[in-house]
Design a protein around this motif. Sequence first.
Motif, PDB file in Angstrom:
ATOM      1  N   LEU A  18       0.912  -1.232   0.055  1.00 25.47           N
ATOM      2  CA  LEU A  18      -0.041  -0.114   0.018  1.00 25.47           C
ATOM      3  C   LEU A  18       0.910   1.176   0.059  1.00 25.47           C
ATOM      4  O   LEU A  18       0.575   2.359  -0.613  1.00 25.47           O
ATOM      5  N   LEU A  19       2.110   1.242   0.864  1.00 23.53           N
ATOM      6  CA  LEU A  19       2.910   2.316   0.648  1.00 23.53           C
ATOM      7  C   LEU A  19       3.608   2.650  -0.846  1.00 23.53           C
ATOM      8  O   LEU A  19       3.611   3.588  -1.135  1.00 23.53           O
ATOM      9  N   ALA A  20       3.844   1.469  -1.551  1.00 18.60           N
ATOM     10  CA  ALA A  20       4.149   1.646  -2.945  1.00 18.60           C
ATOM     11  C   ALA A  20       3.104   1.944  -3.726  1.00 18.60           C
ATOM     12  O   ALA A  20       3.577   2.164  -4.837  1.00 18.60           O
ATOM     13  N   GLY A  21       1.981   1.815  -3.584  1.00 13.40           N
ATOM     14  CA  GLY A  21       0.953   2.564  -4.228  1.00 13.40           C
ATOM     15  C   GLY A  21       0.152   1.280  -4.929  1.00 13.40           C
ATOM     16  O   GLY A  21      -0.719   1.585  -6.019  1.00 13.40           O
ATOM     17  N   CYS A  22       0.041  -0.024  -4.223  1.00 13.41           N
ATOM     18  CA  CYS A  22      -0.514  -1.148  -4.944  1.00 13.41           C
ATOM     19  C   CYS A  22      -2.186  -0.814  -4.953  1.00 13.41           C
ATOM     20  O   CYS A  22      -2.656  -0.238  -3.887  1.00 13.41           O
ATOM     21  N   SER A  23      -2.974  -0.683  -6.098  1.00 13.40           N
ATOM     22  CA  SER A  23      -4.305  -0.644  -6.333  1.00 13.40           C
ATOM     23  C   SER A  23      -5.164  -1.707  -6.643  1.00 13.40           C
ATOM     24  O   SER A  23      -6.183  -1.596  -6.873  1.00 13.40           O
ATOM     25  N   PHE A  24      -4.272  -2.567  -6.895  1.00 16.14           N
ATOM     26  CA  PHE A  24      -5.230  -3.755  -7.213  1.00 16.14           C
ATOM     27  C   PHE A  24      -4.632  -5.252  -6.881  1.00 16.14           C
ATOM     28  O   PHE A  24      -3.522  -5.421  -6.854  1.00 16.14           O
ATOM     29  N   TYR A  25      -5.442  -5.798  -6.328  1.00 11.05           N
ATOM     30  CA  TYR A  25      -5.058  -7.168  -5.685  1.00 11.05           C
ATOM     31  C   TYR A  25      -6.109  -8.361  -6.444  1.00 11.05           C
ATOM     32  O   TYR A  25      -7.441  -8.181  -6.005  1.00 11.05           O
ATOM     33  N   GLY A  26      -5.610  -9.349  -7.201  1.00 11.90           N
ATOM     34  CA  GLY A  26      -6.488 -10.204  -7.493  1.00 11.90           C
ATOM     35  C   GLY A  26      -5.887 -11.665  -7.049  1.00 11.90           C
ATOM     36  O   GLY A  26      -4.772 -11.662  -7.261  1.00 11.90           O
ATOM     37  N   GLY A  27      -6.529 -12.459  -6.493  1.00  7.47           N
ATOM     38  CA  GLY A  27      -5.927 -13.628  -5.827  1.00  7.47           C
ATOM     39  C   GLY A  27      -6.829 -14.746  -5.426  1.00  7.47           C
ATOM     40  O   GLY A  27      -7.977 -14.807  -5.783  1.00  7.47           O
ATOM     41  N   TYR A  28      -6.211 -15.724  -5.038  1.00 10.55           N
ATOM     42  CA  TYR A  28      -6.945 -17.157  -4.695  1.00 10.55           C
ATOM     43  C   TYR A  28      -6.376 -17.488  -3.316  1.00 10.55           C
ATOM     44  O   TYR A  28      -5.081 -17.640  -3.415  1.00 10.55           O
ATOM     45  N   PRO A  29      -7.109 -17.954  -2.397  1.00  8.92           N
ATOM     46  CA  PRO A  29      -6.678 -18.157  -0.990  1.00  8.92           C
ATOM     47  C   PRO A  29      -5.818 -19.558  -1.232  1.00  8.92           C
ATOM     48  O   PRO A  29      -6.231 -20.532  -1.685  1.00  8.92           O
ATOM     49  N   ILE A  30      -4.779 -19.481  -0.324  1.00 13.31           N
ATOM     50  CA  ILE A  30      -4.046 -20.800  -0.177  1.00 13.31           C
ATOM     51  C   ILE A  30      -2.943 -20.482   0.971  1.00 13.31           C
ATOM     52  O   ILE A  30      -2.273 -19.547   1.197  1.00 13.31           O
ATOM     53  N   THR A  31      -2.950 -21.385   1.842  1.00 16.30           N
ATOM     54  CA  THR A  31      -1.997 -21.481   3.119  1.00 16.30           C
ATOM     55  C   THR A  31      -0.630 -21.673   2.406  1.00 16.30           C
ATOM     56  O   THR A  31      -0.188 -22.308   1.490  1.00 16.30           O
TER      57      THR A  31
ATOM     58  N   PHE B  46     -10.264  -4.852  -4.954  1.00 14.81           N
ATOM     59  CA  PHE B  46      -9.863  -6.133  -4.455  1.00 14.81           C
ATOM     60  C   PHE B  46     -10.802  -7.253  -5.232  1.00 14.81           C
ATOM     61  O   PHE B  46     -11.887  -6.929  -5.283  1.00 14.81           O
ATOM     62  N   LEU B  47     -10.220  -8.361  -5.476  1.00 16.29           N
ATOM     63  CA  LEU B  47     -10.852  -9.123  -6.546  1.00 16.29           C
ATOM     64  C   LEU B  47     -10.478 -10.701  -5.942  1.00 16.29           C
ATOM     65  O   LEU B  47      -9.434 -10.997  -6.121  1.00 16.29           O
ATOM     66  N   GLN B  48     -11.458 -11.616  -5.681  1.00 13.30           N
ATOM     67  CA  GLN B  48     -11.147 -13.105  -5.287  1.00 13.30           C
ATOM     68  C   GLN B  48     -11.481 -13.695  -6.665  1.00 13.30           C
ATOM     69  O   GLN B  48     -12.564 -13.643  -6.896  1.00 13.30           O
ATOM     70  N   MET B  49     -10.552 -14.346  -7.240  1.00  9.47           N
ATOM     71  CA  MET B  49     -10.755 -15.053  -8.478  1.00  9.47           C
ATOM     72  C   MET B  49     -11.114 -16.686  -8.250  1.00  9.47           C
ATOM     73  O   MET B  49     -10.923 -16.977  -7.196  1.00  9.47           O
TER      74      MET B  49
END
Lengths: 73, 279, 383
Positions: C25-38, C59-62
Amino acid sequence: MAKEKGNSKVTIYPDWCKGCGICVAFCPAKVIELDGQGKARVVREEDCIHCGFCELHCPDFAIVVTEIERCPK
Amino acid sequence: MSEVIGNHIIHKYLRHNKKFPHVLCPGCGHGIALGALIRSVHCLGLEKDDVVIVAGIGCSGRLAVYVDFNTVHTTHGRALTFATGIKMAKPHLKVICLMGDGDALSIGGNHLIHAARRNIGITALVLNNNIYGMTGGQCSPTTPHGSFSMTSPYGQLEKGFDVAELARAAGANFVARGTSFHAQQLDKLLIQALQHPGFSMVEVVSPCHTQYGRKNKFKGAVDMYKWLKKSATPVERYAELDETGQKDRFPIGVFVDNDAPGLEEQYYALKEKMRGRKS
Amino acid sequence: MAAGRKKKRKELFALGNEAVVEGALLAGCSFYGGYPITPSSEIMEVMAQRLPKNDNGVFLQMEDEIASMGAVIGASLAGCKAMTATSGPGFSLMQEHLGYACMVEAPLVLVNVMRGGPSTGLPTSPAQGDVQQARWGTHGDHSMIVLSASNVQECLEMTITAFNMAEKYRTPVVLLLDEITAHTREKITIPREDEYEVFNRVVPTMPPEWYKPFEETVRGVPPMPPIGSGYRFHVTGLTHDPNGFPTSRPEEVADLMERMFRKIDQFLPQVSLYEEYLCADADVCVVAYGSVARSAEYAVEQARERGVKAGLLKLKTLFPYPRAATEKVMGHARALVVPEMNMGQISREVKRVNNGRATVRALNRVDGQIITPSEILKAIMQV
C-alpha cells in the motif's frame, strides 16, 4: 431496405477477396459472379436492389455497396 | 434505422498498418462476426479509446489485431480473466471478449462460468465453429455427437455443450445466440448485449469449412451458410416445434434478458458508501 | 505539522504477510487479485479489508490462480500497480501468466510464500523449494527478478522494492517468502513518507500516432500508457515487433528478446540487493536468504565467539543472481556455507560463480523444519 433497381454501385476490392462465394451464392439479384481467378466480380450491377447482403456477409470486408450519386435535377 | 452501415464504415475501424485481407480462411464466419461487432460499436457511438477487445487464442483470437481499438491478445482460454481485471480497474471502458468454442468452453470453461456468476460487466462473444481450427481441426467441446474431426476420426462419442444453456445456468445477465449467416440479427443482438449491465454473452455460430465442413459432408463454405439458413430458427418458433421439428434445428435469438447490476457497479457503489462513512 | 518536527513513525506488531500488505500500500498498490492458499492467505484477507477503503483500490477474489494472474495483468495494463500472492501449488498455476507478463512487459508483483513441496506437500511447513521455479518456471527464455525477505520489517521493505523494480523495468517481480517469515509476528516500523522511494510507471508523452508500445529506448524499457488513455495499441503474448504486432522475422524476434534481457541485465548493480554482515575479514562466509539468514546471523556471531572469522552474505535479490557480491566474499573467504531449506537451489548458483578457490558447502534440509543456528554453526566449524 431494398430499393429500386439501378440506383446502386457495387465495389469489390479483388485484393481483399478470397473467393469464398458467399456473395455469389446468396445475392437475390445474381449481381455477382466468380471470375476466372476465383474472385468475385460485379456482372449485373443494374439489377442490384441494394439489399446489403453481400456487404454484410463478406468475411473480408471486400465489398462496398453505395448509392449511385447523381447530380440534383 | 434500416440504413445499411456498410463496409465503408467498417474500414474506418480497421488498423491501416495491418495487412489485409486477414489471415482467416475463405468463407470463415469470424470475419462476418467481427463486422457485426464493429457495426454495433459504431451504432452505439462508442469512442475507439473506450473500447477494449480482449481475445483468447485460436482463429477468433486473431481478430483483435485488426481492429483499431485497445486490443489485448491473451492466453488460451483466459481472455475473461484479463478482461475482468481491466473492467474492475477501469469500469468506464467497454470491455469485449472474443473467444472461440475451445477457448471459452474447454480450457476456459471455468473462467466463463465464473465471469457469468460474478456478473462482471463484460460482453463475451463466443465464436462457435465446433472445432479447433487453428491447430488443425481437432474436436472441441461443441463438436456435435457423431461428427468427424482429426481427433474423432470415427465420429465424436461425447456430447457437445449448449453454450447458451451453460451461460444461463451460470447466471449470465444476457444470453443470446446468432449466426454468421444472420448478420443483421447479429448486429441487433450485439447492440443489446453491449448495452446490458453485467455479464452478457452472445454465441455466434460461425462456420469453419476448412477444418470442420470438409470432414462433415459440406462441399464448400457456401453449403455451411445454407445449412445455417435452414437450421437456425428463431427461438420463439423453435419453442413451438415438436421434437421431430426441433431435430436438426437450433434456436437463435435472446434467451436471457436480466438487468442485475454488474459486479463493478456494485463494487464502486460499496466504495462510495464506505467513503461516505469515513468523512 | 509544526515546522522542523518530524512525524513520529508508526509502529506495528505484524505478521510477515501483513507487512507485505503495508509495503504494497505504501508503494501504491491499487489492485489485488488472488486465490486463497496457505500460508499466504493473510495477505489476501488484509487486502480484502484495506483496498476497498482506498481511493482507487480494487480487491478481487478470482476462481483460481491462473485467473488471478490474468486479472492482475489486466489491471496492470489498465494502469494499476497490481499484485497477487500465493504458495507453491498456486505458484505452479501462475507460471503460465508469469510468462505472459514477461512477454507483454506488464509490471506486477507476485508474492510466493514457500511451503513444503512438491505438489500439495507440507501446506503449513516452511521450505525454500521454489527458488529455481521462480527463475525458470515459465516456459521460454526470459529474464526474471526474484527477491526475498528474511524478517517482517524486510517483508515491508522488499515489497516496496518489488513494486519499484516492477514499474521501473516493466517486468513481473517475484517476492519469495517462506512460511516462517510470513507467519512470524514481530514489531515493525512503518517508514515516514520521506524515508522510502516510490517509482511510478513512465507513461508516453508524445502524440498517440507516434507511440510505439515496444520500441527500443535508452533504458530498454518503453513507456507504458494505461488502456483507455488515447494510446490505442495491440498487446499480445506472441512475439511482436515494436508496434506490438505479431512477427516471426528473425531480426525483429532477436531485437525483442535481447531488449527484454538487456533492460534488466544492464542495471545489475541496482537490481542486486544483499547485505554483508561481518564479511570484510571473513574466512568462512555463510550465504543465506529468507528465514535461514536469521539463523545464519546468530550462527556467525557464535562462530566469532569461538574464534572463527565467520561472516554472512544475506541475499535479498536471488535472481539475477548477485554474482559480484558472491565473488567479492570469495576473494578472501576460503569456504562458503550455503544453508537452504531445499536440496541446493542457490548453492548451485554459488558453485556456478565459484572460480574454484573457495570450498562451497551446501547445508540442506527438506523435512519441513527450520535450519537452526547450531546446525549452521556446526557446518562453519567443520569447514
